[in-house]
Enzyme design. Structure first.
Site, PDB file in Angstrom:
ATOM      1  N   GLN A 126      31.884  47.493  32.469  1.00 26.24           N
ATOM      2  CA  GLN A 126      31.220  47.790  31.432  1.00 26.24           C
ATOM      3  C   GLN A 126      29.930  47.005  31.217  1.00 26.24           C
ATOM      4  OE1 GLN A 126      34.224  46.900  31.130  1.00 26.24           O
ATOM      5  NE2 GLN A 126      34.911  45.642  29.381  1.00 26.24           N
TER       6      GLN A 126
ATOM      7  N   ASN B  86      35.342  40.615  39.365  1.00 28.36           N
ATOM      8  CA  ASN B  86      36.564  40.912  40.168  1.00 28.36           C
ATOM      9  C   ASN B  86      36.294  42.520  40.650  1.00 28.36           C
ATOM     10  OD1 ASN B  86      36.302  42.969  38.060  1.00 28.36           O
ATOM     11  ND2 ASN B  86      37.925  42.118  36.842  1.00 28.36           N
TER      12      ASN B  86
ATOM     13  N   THR C  66      37.386  34.970  47.317  1.00 22.73           N
ATOM     14  CA  THR C  66      37.008  33.820  48.118  1.00 22.73           C
ATOM     15  C   THR C  66      37.800  33.235  49.393  1.00 22.73           C
ATOM     16  OG1 THR C  66      35.774  31.603  47.829  1.00 22.73           O
ATOM     17  CG2 THR C  66      38.128  31.949  47.001  1.00 22.73           C
TER      18      THR C  66
ATOM     19  N   HIS D 246      41.458  29.389  43.760  1.00 18.93           N
ATOM     20  CA  HIS D 246      40.777  30.011  42.980  1.00 18.93           C
ATOM     21  C   HIS D 246      41.353  31.481  42.485  1.00 18.93           C
ATOM     22  CE1 HIS D 246      36.400  28.805  43.015  1.00 18.93           C
ATOM     23  NE2 HIS D 246      36.755  28.227  44.315  1.00 18.93           N
TER      24      HIS D 246
ATOM     25  N   GLU E 181      32.917  33.357  54.382  1.00 22.84           N
ATOM     26  CA  GLU E 181      32.240  32.867  53.224  1.00 22.84           C
ATOM     27  C   GLU E 181      32.008  31.500  53.357  1.00 22.84           C
ATOM     28  OE1 GLU E 181      32.210  32.926  48.359  1.00 22.84           O
ATOM     29  OE2 GLU E 181      34.203  32.958  49.291  1.00 22.84           O
ATOM     30  N   HIS E 182      32.930  30.505  53.244  1.00 24.58           N
ATOM     31  CA  HIS E 182      32.631  28.922  53.731  1.00 24.58           C
ATOM     32  C   HIS E 182      33.238  28.734  55.151  1.00 24.58           C
ATOM     33  CE1 HIS E 182      33.564  29.819  49.424  1.00 24.58           C
ATOM     34  NE2 HIS E 182      32.285  29.115  49.330  1.00 24.58           N
TER      35      HIS E 182
ATOM     36  N   ASP F 177      30.675  23.914  46.211  1.00 23.09           N
ATOM     37  CA  ASP F 177      30.795  24.918  44.900  1.00 23.09           C
ATOM     38  C   ASP F 177      29.911  24.371  43.824  1.00 23.09           C
ATOM     39  OD1 ASP F 177      32.680  26.528  46.105  1.00 23.09           O
ATOM     40  OD2 ASP F 177      34.352  25.369  45.597  1.00 23.09           O
TER      41      ASP F 177
ATOM     42  N   GLU G 169       2.440  64.423  65.794  1.00 30.18           N
ATOM     43  CA  GLU G 169       3.361  64.701  64.747  1.00 30.18           C
ATOM     44  C   GLU G 169       3.086  65.834  63.704  1.00 30.18           C
ATOM     45  OE1 GLU G 169       3.900  61.234  62.125  1.00 30.18           O
ATOM     46  OE2 GLU G 169       4.618  60.052  64.041  1.00 30.18           O
TER      47      GLU G 169
END
Length: 442
Positions: free
Chosen positions: A193, A218, A241, A266, A332-333, A366, A420
């Site tokens: 939302q 999330n 993560t 995490h 990611e890392h 981080d 064209e």
């Protein structure tokens, strides 16, 4: 604790490697039917719908969507001095890195009097989503806000879920970080939302829509971003993560274990992967994890993440194969714990961020390395990048030709128009000059 995948003695293809690697991820498609009605309702009813869904899903309804200025000021005034000092130092470091990312305008001359100039224009208004959930993330406020500010974004709004224990407003540390950064518009709304309200706004409630939405969240936040993409711009979709560690026998098993544990902290879906050519290191790291994870405050969450199918150890014949595996995993890392770690790091092409050597752990990134921690996950580092100043800039070309420069290239344009079958294109050029052949004659 970590499951082992043994690729030694094989010459796996890219497809083989991708299939063999432990991989988590989330099925965004599965929640789209849940999120789509929420997004549509917020589009139609605005803030009232967003507040209704917050009350339904999170059992909290703030007095208003927009957090009052006095609540934000009070959060900064009551902030722990040590936390404030850390926030300010991280802002300083992140700002220094991101200020230097801004590209300069440049002009290319194609012929005398014919130029193309590339300018970089900031997005006008951006919505920054800062999650709630298992932890409080003032660092995410920094990582989203600073690059937008350095890009020159005119208007910023932060959205973060309301917290029942804090009077229905976002966590005070989040509000304090916003205040320190000069962000005075904060919305107490979370989940899908929040994304919908950022995208569509509510004129009656004085909530202006944004042009772009960034920030992690999330699966419901990710699904909502997918649904509003095209109405607004978004950053890359963020899954759970992940950390990969590429290590040889020279690595410190204790430090590697701690780094894998720290990422598992995490989320139960977090991925922690060790890629190594040393069977002994693999055994040592597993032993150290077993000995240490239970003493962390979030031991249950860590254990579930490390035992999950998304985490594991991958054994390879040598570090050159390990590099190939790391590139296909596209973490990611990615930490490099090898001899000549910088040389190894320079051979990596796919990673959200690369942490070189024993003293460059992911927790540094981080919070206060200066780099950004909003990074691509689930293998998407093969084709996308982390958040940066560039994220909030749009390259715009200015084409400026004088009469002579246009005449010099006019026949090329007319020839293309013929090829064209778009004769009006050629006529638009010919009309500017008396002696050019018609499109049919060219």
């Amino acid at each position: 604790m970590l499951n082992v995948t043994d690729l030694r003695g094989q010459t796996p293809s890219k497809s083989d490697i991708r299939r063999a690697l432990p991989r988590g991820g989330t099925d965004v498609w599965s929640v789209l039917p849940i999120v789509q009605p929420v997004v549509e309702d917020v589009q139609n009813r605005g803030a009232e719908a967003a507040l209704d869904y917050g009350e339904k899903f999170d059992h909290i309804r703030p007095a208003s969507v927009r957090v009052p200025a006095e609540v934000i000021a009070a959060a900064e005034n009551t902030l722990d001095p040590l936390v404030r000092e850390s926030i300010e130092e991280s802002i300083r470091r992140v700002r220094k890195v991101h200020a230097e990312q801004k590209p300069s305008e440049h002009t290319t001359e194609l012929s005398p009097g014919g130029t193309v100039t590339e300018r970089f224009m900031p997005i006008d208004r951006v919505g920054l989503y800062v999650p709630g959930g298992n932890a409080v993330y003032p660092s995410s406020v920094i990582m989203n806000t600073v690059p937008a500010q350095e890009a020159g974004v005119n208007s910023l709004v932060v959205a973060s879920p309301p917290q029942a224990e804090h009077g229905g407003w976002p966590h005070p540390t989040i509000l304090a970080a916003c205040s320190i950064l000069g962000v005075d518009e904060v919305w107490a709304v979370g989940g899908g939302q929040a994304v919908a309200l950022l995208a569509y706004g509510d004129d009656a409630a004085g909530l202006e829509p944004v042009d772009m939405i960034t920030g992690p969240g999330n699966i419901f936040v990710t699904a909502a971003k997918r649904l509003v993409r095209g109405v607004v711009g978004t950053d890359s979709e963020a899954g759970p993560t992940e950390i990969a560690v590429l290590a040889d026998a020279s690595a410190n098993a204790v430090n590697v274990a701690y780094d894998l544990i720290s990422q598992a902290e995490h989320d139960v879906m977090a991925a922690s992967v060790l890629i190594t050519d040393s069977e002994q290191l693999a055994k040592d790291v597993n032993r150290e994890i077993e000995a240490r994870y239970s003493i962390t405050r979030n031991a249950e969450r860590v254990a579930e993440a490390l035992r999950g199918a998304q985490s594991g150890i991958v054994l390879v014949d040598d570090i050159s194969v390990g590099i190939q595996v790391a590139d296909q995993y596209a973490a990611e890392h990615l930490e490099i714990h090898t001899e000549n770690a910088r040389a190894v790091a320079e051979q990596i092409t796919n990673a959200g961020a690369i942490f070189v050597g024993d003293f460059s752990p992911v927790p540094l990134g981080d919070y206060s390395a200066g780099s950004n921690h909003v990074l691509p996950t689930s293998g998407s580092a093969r084709f996308s990048a982390g958040l940066s100043t560039h994220t909030f800039l749009r390259p715009v070309n200015l084409i400026e030709y004088d009469e002579a420069a246009l005449k010099d290239v006019s026949q090329v344009v007319i020839n293309f128009a013929n090829a064209e079958d778009l004769p009006a294109h050629g006529e638009a050029i010919r009309a500017r000059f008396e002696n050019l052949p018609t499109t049919d004659e060219a």
